[in-house]
Write a protein that holds these residues in place. Sequence first.
Motif, mmCIF file in Angstrom:
data_model
loop_
_atom_site.group_PDB
_atom_site.id
_atom_site.type_symbol
_atom_site.label_atom_id
_atom_site.label_comp_id
_atom_site.label_asym_id
_atom_site.label_seq_id
_atom_site.Cartn_x
_atom_site.Cartn_y
_atom_site.Cartn_z
ATOM 1 N N PHE A 199 0.830 -1.208 0.000
ATOM 2 C CA PHE A 199 0.000 0.000 0.000
ATOM 3 C C PHE A 199 0.865 1.259 0.000
ATOM 4 C CE2 PHE A 199 -3.429 -2.843 1.384
ATOM 5 C CZ PHE A 199 -4.451 -2.383 0.568
ATOM 6 N N ALA A 200 2.023 1.208 0.676
ATOM 7 C CA ALA A 200 2.915 2.366 0.635
ATOM 8 C C ALA A 200 3.465 2.580 -0.768
ATOM 9 C CB ALA A 200 4.061 2.175 1.636
ATOM 10 N N ALA A 201 3.837 1.483 -1.457
ATOM 11 C CA ALA A 201 4.337 1.610 -2.826
ATOM 12 C C ALA A 201 3.252 2.099 -3.767
ATOM 13 C CB ALA A 201 4.883 0.259 -3.297
ATOM 14 N N VAL A 202 2.026 1.618 -3.576
ATOM 15 C CA VAL A 202 0.915 2.078 -4.406
ATOM 16 C C VAL A 202 0.648 3.564 -4.163
ATOM 17 C CG1 VAL A 202 -1.584 1.871 -4.709
ATOM 18 C CG2 VAL A 202 -0.159 -0.168 -4.698
ATOM 19 N N ALA A 203 0.806 4.006 -2.912
ATOM 20 C CA ALA A 203 0.539 5.407 -2.593
ATOM 21 C C ALA A 203 1.532 6.350 -3.254
ATOM 22 C CB ALA A 203 0.562 5.603 -1.073
ATOM 23 N N ILE A 204 2.805 5.940 -3.343
ATOM 24 C CA ILE A 204 3.803 6.829 -3.934
ATOM 25 C C ILE A 204 3.984 6.579 -5.429
ATOM 26 C CG2 ILE A 204 5.022 6.961 -1.738
ATOM 27 C CD1 ILE A 204 7.153 5.124 -2.893
ATOM 28 N N GLU A 205 3.275 5.599 -5.983
ATOM 29 C CA GLU A 205 3.431 5.274 -7.401
ATOM 30 C C GLU A 205 3.116 6.457 -8.327
ATOM 31 O OE1 GLU A 205 3.984 3.406 -11.035
ATOM 32 O OE2 GLU A 205 4.664 2.841 -9.023
ATOM 33 N N PRO A 206 2.029 7.242 -8.102
ATOM 34 C CA PRO A 206 1.783 8.376 -9.019
ATOM 35 C C PRO A 206 2.929 9.374 -9.070
ATOM 36 C CG PRO A 206 -0.187 7.889 -7.746
ATOM 37 C CD PRO A 206 0.907 7.070 -7.157
ATOM 38 N N ALA A 207 3.507 9.699 -7.913
ATOM 39 C CA ALA A 207 4.621 10.646 -7.903
ATOM 40 C C ALA A 207 5.845 10.060 -8.578
ATOM 41 C CB ALA A 207 4.950 11.048 -6.467
ATOM 42 N N VAL A 208 6.128 8.775 -8.317
ATOM 43 C CA VAL A 208 7.282 8.129 -8.945
ATOM 44 C C VAL A 208 7.091 8.057 -10.460
ATOM 45 C CG1 VAL A 208 8.584 5.982 -9.100
ATOM 46 C CG2 VAL A 208 7.855 6.831 -6.875
ATOM 47 N N ALA A 209 5.891 7.676 -10.916
ATOM 48 C CA ALA A 209 5.626 7.588 -12.357
ATOM 49 C C ALA A 209 5.720 8.965 -13.019
ATOM 50 C CB ALA A 209 4.246 6.978 -12.593
ATOM 51 N N TRP A 210 5.251 10.011 -12.340
ATOM 52 C CA TRP A 210 5.331 11.366 -12.889
ATOM 53 C C TRP A 210 6.782 11.790 -13.085
ATOM 54 C CZ3 TRP A 210 7.310 16.035 -11.018
ATOM 55 C CH2 TRP A 210 6.916 17.176 -11.721
ATOM 56 N N MET A 211 7.640 11.491 -12.139
ATOM 57 C CA MET A 211 9.051 11.837 -12.253
ATOM 58 C C MET A 211 9.744 10.963 -13.289
ATOM 59 S SD MET A 211 9.792 12.312 -8.158
ATOM 60 C CE MET A 211 11.461 12.904 -8.328
ATOM 61 N N ALA A 212 9.336 9.684 -13.394
ATOM 62 C CA ALA A 212 9.952 8.793 -14.377
ATOM 63 C C ALA A 212 9.601 9.206 -15.803
ATOM 64 C CB ALA A 212 9.513 7.350 -14.115
ATOM 65 N N ARG A 213 8.387 9.718 -16.016
ATOM 66 C CA ARG A 213 7.993 10.169 -17.354
ATOM 67 C C ARG A 213 8.798 11.374 -17.811
ATOM 68 N NH1 ARG A 213 2.668 8.963 -15.445
ATOM 69 N NH2 ARG A 213 2.388 11.174 -14.916
ATOM 70 N N ARG A 214 9.420 12.063 -16.878
ATOM 71 C CA ARG A 214 10.225 13.235 -17.225
ATOM 72 C C ARG A 214 11.716 12.925 -17.283
ATOM 73 N NH1 ARG A 214 5.549 14.395 -15.919
ATOM 74 N NH2 ARG A 214 4.502 16.393 -16.378
ATOM 75 N N GLY A 215 12.037 11.650 -17.407
ATOM 76 C CA GLY A 215 13.413 11.256 -17.666
ATOM 77 C C GLY A 215 14.202 10.795 -16.465
ATOM 78 N N MET A 216 13.656 10.831 -15.274
ATOM 79 C CA MET A 216 14.393 10.397 -14.092
ATOM 80 C C MET A 216 14.272 8.881 -13.926
ATOM 81 S SD MET A 216 14.029 11.725 -10.139
ATOM 82 C CE MET A 216 14.360 13.423 -10.651
ATOM 83 N N ARG A 217 15.350 8.245 -13.514
ATOM 84 C CA ARG A 217 15.303 6.805 -13.265
ATOM 85 C C ARG A 217 14.356 6.503 -12.106
ATOM 86 N NH1 ARG A 217 19.276 4.243 -11.434
ATOM 87 N NH2 ARG A 217 20.486 5.988 -10.590
ATOM 88 N N ARG A 218 13.640 5.378 -12.199
ATOM 89 C CA ARG A 218 12.630 5.051 -11.201
ATOM 90 C C ARG A 218 13.253 4.837 -9.825
ATOM 91 N NH1 ARG A 218 7.369 3.794 -12.518
ATOM 92 N NH2 ARG A 218 7.230 2.737 -10.486
ATOM 93 N N GLY A 219 14.461 4.281 -9.788
ATOM 94 C CA GLY A 219 15.095 4.085 -8.493
ATOM 95 C C GLY A 219 15.371 5.397 -7.790
ATOM 96 N N LEU A 220 15.922 6.367 -8.542
ATOM 97 C CA LEU A 220 16.195 7.688 -7.961
ATOM 98 C C LEU A 220 14.895 8.397 -7.601
ATOM 99 C CD1 LEU A 220 18.167 9.926 -7.232
ATOM 100 C CD2 LEU A 220 18.100 10.672 -9.629
ATOM 101 N N ALA A 221 13.884 8.299 -8.467
ATOM 102 C CA ALA A 221 12.594 8.935 -8.176
ATOM 103 C C ALA A 221 11.966 8.350 -6.924
ATOM 104 C CB ALA A 221 11.655 8.776 -9.370
ATOM 105 N N THR A 222 12.033 7.024 -6.783
ATOM 106 C CA THR A 222 11.484 6.382 -5.584
ATOM 107 C C THR A 222 12.215 6.839 -4.338
ATOM 108 O OG1 THR A 222 10.877 4.451 -6.909
ATOM 109 C CG2 THR A 222 10.938 4.176 -4.516
ATOM 110 N N GLY A 223 13.540 6.912 -4.415
ATOM 111 C CA GLY A 223 14.306 7.374 -3.264
ATOM 112 C C GLY A 223 13.970 8.803 -2.871
#
Length: 347
Positions: free
Chosen positions: A41-65
Motif C-alpha cells: 500500500f505504501a508503494a501504491v501510494a507513492i506510485e503516481p509521484a514516482v511515475a510522474w518523475m519517471a515520465r520526465r526522464g528520471m530513473r525510477r530508483g532515484l525517483a522512488t528514493g
Amino acid sequence: MPRWLHRAFLLALALVACFEFAHWVFDRLVGLLVNVLVSFFAAVAIEPAVAWMARRGMRRGLATGLVMLAVAVAGGGFLLAVGSLLVDQVTSIGHNLPADVNKVVVWVNRNFHTDIHTGDLRNKVLHSGWLRSHLLNGAGSVVGISTTVIGTVFRIFTVLLFTFYLAADGPRLRRELCSILPPARQAEALRAWDIAVVKTGGYLYSRALLAVISGVAHYILLQLLGVPFAPALGVWVGLVSQFIPTVGTYLAGALPILIAFTEDPWDALWVLIFVVVYQQFENYLLQPRITARTVEIHPAVAFGSVIAGTALLGVVGALIAIPATATLQGFFAAYVRRYEVTDPRPE
C-alpha cells in the motif's frame, strides 16, 4: 473392515499434518506478510509521484528514493513538532511541580486543619517502598523495552526496503505477474492494478493537501492570538484531522483549545469557533472540490474500516484500513454495474 478404510485413514492423517504444517508456517511468517502488505500500500501510494518523475526522464530508483525521502522528512517534521511540544510541556510541569505541590499542601492544611510539611512529604515519597519497587521493576523491564525498540526499528527498515523495491520495480513486477496469466486475463489484472494505484494514491494525496491547508489556516489563527507552539499545533491539527476518520477533527481541535485555555479562556473560545467554522467550510466547499477526481469515502464507512482493520491487524490495520477501503471502493465502482432507481419518491 473395508479395504478403502486404511487409505481414508492415512489420507485424513496426511490432511491434518498438512494443515498443522501450514498453520505453523503461517504463524512464523505472519509478521513478514503484514510487512509486505503495508509495503504494497505504501508503494501504491507513492506510485503516481514516482511515475510522474519517471515520465520526465528520471530513473525510477532515484525517483522512488526522492519521494520516500520527502515522506520521511515530512514524518520527521511532524514527530519533531509534536515531540518538542510534549517535551516543553513536561519540562514546564516539572519546573512548576514544587510550587504546585506547595499550593496543594497549603490548601489542605487550611481547609482540613492538618499540619503537613512539604519536606516530610517529599522524604516519605523518596524513601517509600512503593517507589523503590517501582524503580526496580522499571529497571528489570529495560531489556524488554530495548528488544521491542530494536524489533520496531528492524520492522520499519524491512517495510522501507520492500516499499522501495515494489515502487522502483513496479512495471517489471507487473509484467512478471501478468506473464503467468492468459492473455485474456492480463488486461483485467492491469486494470485492477491501475485502479489500486489511482484510488489509493489519489485519496492519500487529497488528504495530504487538505492537511496542509488546514494546518496553515489553524497556524495563522493561533499565531494571531498569540497561542504558544503555533507551528507544532498547526501541524498537529492538519495531520490528525485528515488522517484519523470521524473523531480526528475533535482530537485535533482539543489540544490547541486546551493550550489556548491555559493562556486565556477567550482565546480558547475563539479557537473553538474557528475549528467549528473551518470544519463546515472544509466539509461543504473544500473537500468536495479536492476529492472530486479521486474517491470520496463516507465517514461511517471510513470509521468502520478503521475499527475492522484495528481488530484484524492492530495499529497496522488501522493505518492501511482507509487505503484498502478506497481500493475496494474503486473496484466496485469499476466492475459493479449500477442501474437507475425508478422509485419516484423524494429522498
